[in-house]
Write an enzyme that holds these catalytic residues in place. Structure first.
Site, PDB file in Angstrom:
ATOM      1  N   LYS A  69     -66.038  64.496   8.784  1.00 44.05           N
ATOM      2  CA  LYS A  69     -65.249  63.252   8.818  1.00 44.05           C
ATOM      3  C   LYS A  69     -65.741  62.276   7.754  1.00 44.05           C
ATOM      4  O   LYS A  69     -64.950  61.573   7.132  1.00 44.05           O
ATOM      5  CB  LYS A  69     -65.331  62.584  10.196  1.00 44.05           C
ATOM      6  CG  LYS A  69     -64.580  63.322  11.261  1.00 44.05           C
ATOM      7  CD  LYS A  69     -63.097  62.991  11.236  1.00 44.05           C
ATOM      8  CE  LYS A  69     -62.412  63.833  12.251  1.00 44.05           C
ATOM      9  NZ  LYS A  69     -61.093  64.136  12.268  1.00 44.05           N
ATOM     10  N   LYS A  71     -58.097  76.868  10.842  1.00 44.54           N
ATOM     11  CA  LYS A  71     -57.527  76.660  12.171  1.00 44.54           C
ATOM     12  C   LYS A  71     -56.326  75.732  12.123  1.00 44.54           C
ATOM     13  O   LYS A  71     -56.165  74.958  11.180  1.00 44.54           O
ATOM     14  CB  LYS A  71     -58.583  76.102  13.124  1.00 44.54           C
ATOM     15  CG  LYS A  71     -58.957  74.669  12.867  1.00 44.54           C
ATOM     16  CD  LYS A  71     -59.590  74.001  14.095  1.00 44.54           C
ATOM     17  CE  LYS A  71     -59.690  72.504  13.863  1.00 44.54           C
ATOM     18  NZ  LYS A  71     -60.018  71.696  14.995  1.00 44.54           N
ATOM     19  N   LYS A 103     -54.208  68.992  13.307  1.00 49.89           N
ATOM     20  CA  LYS A 103     -53.322  67.914  12.854  1.00 49.89           C
ATOM     21  C   LYS A 103     -53.661  67.440  11.452  1.00 49.89           C
ATOM     22  O   LYS A 103     -52.784  67.234  10.629  1.00 49.89           O
ATOM     23  CB  LYS A 103     -53.404  66.738  13.834  1.00 49.89           C
ATOM     24  CG  LYS A 103     -52.528  66.937  15.041  1.00 49.89           C
ATOM     25  CD  LYS A 103     -52.940  66.018  16.184  1.00 49.89           C
ATOM     26  CE  LYS A 103     -53.106  66.836  17.445  1.00 49.89           C
ATOM     27  NZ  LYS A 103     -53.749  66.110  18.529  1.00 49.89           N
TER      28      LYS A 103
END
Ligand code: TYM
Length: 327
Positions: A111, A194, A197
């Site tokens: 992140k 994977k 979103k």
């Protein structure tokens, strides 16, 4: 009865990864466990959603939970921000969470790379909030996908640390749970790791036939098998993973045989896969629309869920305060 907790961040709609990684297990577990399924709206603040979106996103996930078959008569369904006790436990856990271990978390590092201008303390302490969500109800099982393994390890570590700090067997160590033999990872159809979103490669439960066909037909493939009985490269294995979850065994075996004898046509496989995903989605899709149109019902379910969740959470917090030494 054993207690189960799990949650999903309301940063968009539910996709097939969420369903097969988590929600499918919620639906099965609600019959045999004391279940708490929540909407992790505090967790979504790490990316600065705008205020109008907050309530609507929570309602959307709630409608989608219900449409999938989570039953508020069986499981406690609630919105995280309705249960303030979680924040108190978050604070206590943060007092015993160390900068080094939080900084080393893979999700934090990822992140921080994705949003370099907003590396906030909420991102850093994401695992302590998640641990608080789980142990506030003294959960022993947590149905989550493979991507949550490290967060689960941290949750166990924080539970153990609390116990040893106060020399008491208070919090059980929560374990990741799935009915299949190993943790589930649903791939993206773009050939990447994977479905997620932030990766923009999702098939959502609310999507209709046209949208699904378009996405599936665009799925990345290769130039075909190099011979008979060869190993499948990742992009092809991904398609088979999807067949495995949404199609019949006969369909899977049919295309697997075609792969093995080297005569597979990816166009045929994709067409079949798209139809099987459409058939899977359709009833859920219809129910999502019905629930979304009934905000009164959604709000009532959220209120009742919050009440039940608070009851369990405040019992834990009362005991935690005593253990820590507050009277
Ligand atoms: P989130 O919102 O990213 O995802 C929700 C759930 O869906 C699973 N999932 C997947 N499983 C398999 N394959 C995929 N491609 C895939 N994509 C998503 C996730 O594993 C997860 O189970 N940190 C959590 C939310 C959370 C939570 C908790 C979960 C907050 N507190 C306490 C359990 C217990 C998250 O970000 O999930």
């Amino acid at each position: 009865m054993e207690t189960v907790v799990s949650g999903i961040r309301p940063t968009g709609n539910l996709h097939l990864g969420n369903y097969f990684g988590a929600v499918k297990n919620f639906i099965k577990m609600q019959n045999d466990y004391n279940c708490y399924f929540f909407i992790a709206d505090w967790h979504s603040l790490t990316t600065r959603p705008n205020p109008e979106n907050i309530i609507n996103s929570a309602r959307t996930i709630l409608a989608e939970y219900l449409a999938c078959g989570i039953d508020p008569e069986k499981a406690t369904i609630y919105i995280q921000s309705d249960v303030k006790e979680v924040l108190e436990l978050y604070l206590y856990l943060n007092m015993n969470a160390y900068l080094g271990e939080l900084e080393r978390t893979t999700t934090f590092k990822e992140k921080a790379r994705q949003q370099p201008d907003n590396v906030n303390a909420g991102l850093l302490t994401y695992p302590t909030l998640m641990a608080a969500d789980i142990i506030i109800h003294k959960a022993v099982k947590v149905p989550v996908g493979k991507d949550q393994e490290q967060n689960m390890e941290m949750a166990r570590k924080f539970a153990r640390r609390f116990n040893s700090m106060y020399n008491i067997e208070f919090f059980p160590e929560p374990a990741s749970f799935t009915f299949s033999s190993q943790a589930v990872k649903i791939p993206g159809l773009d050939g990447s790791g994977k479905m997620g979103k932030s990766d923009g490669n999702c098939i959502y439960l609310y999507e209709d036939a046209a949208a699904i066909r378009k996405k599936v037909m665009k799925a990345v493939t290769d130039s075909g098998p190099a011979g008979m009985n060869t190993e499948k490269p990742e992009v092809i294995q991904n398609l088979f993973t999807f067949l495995d979850i949404v199609s019949t065994k006969d369909t899977y075996d049919y295309f697997n045989d075609k792969w093995n004898d080297g005569t597979i046509r990816y166009g045929d496989l994709k067409k079949q896969l798209a139809e099987d995903i459409v058939a899977f989605n359709e009833p859920i899709r219809e129910r999502i629309a019905e629930y979304m149109a009934n905000t009164e019902l959604l709000d009532k379910i959220a209120r009742q869920g919050a009440e039940k969740a608070r009851e369990s959470a405040s019992k834990t917090i009362k005991e935690v305060r005593q253990i820590i030494g507050f009277r």
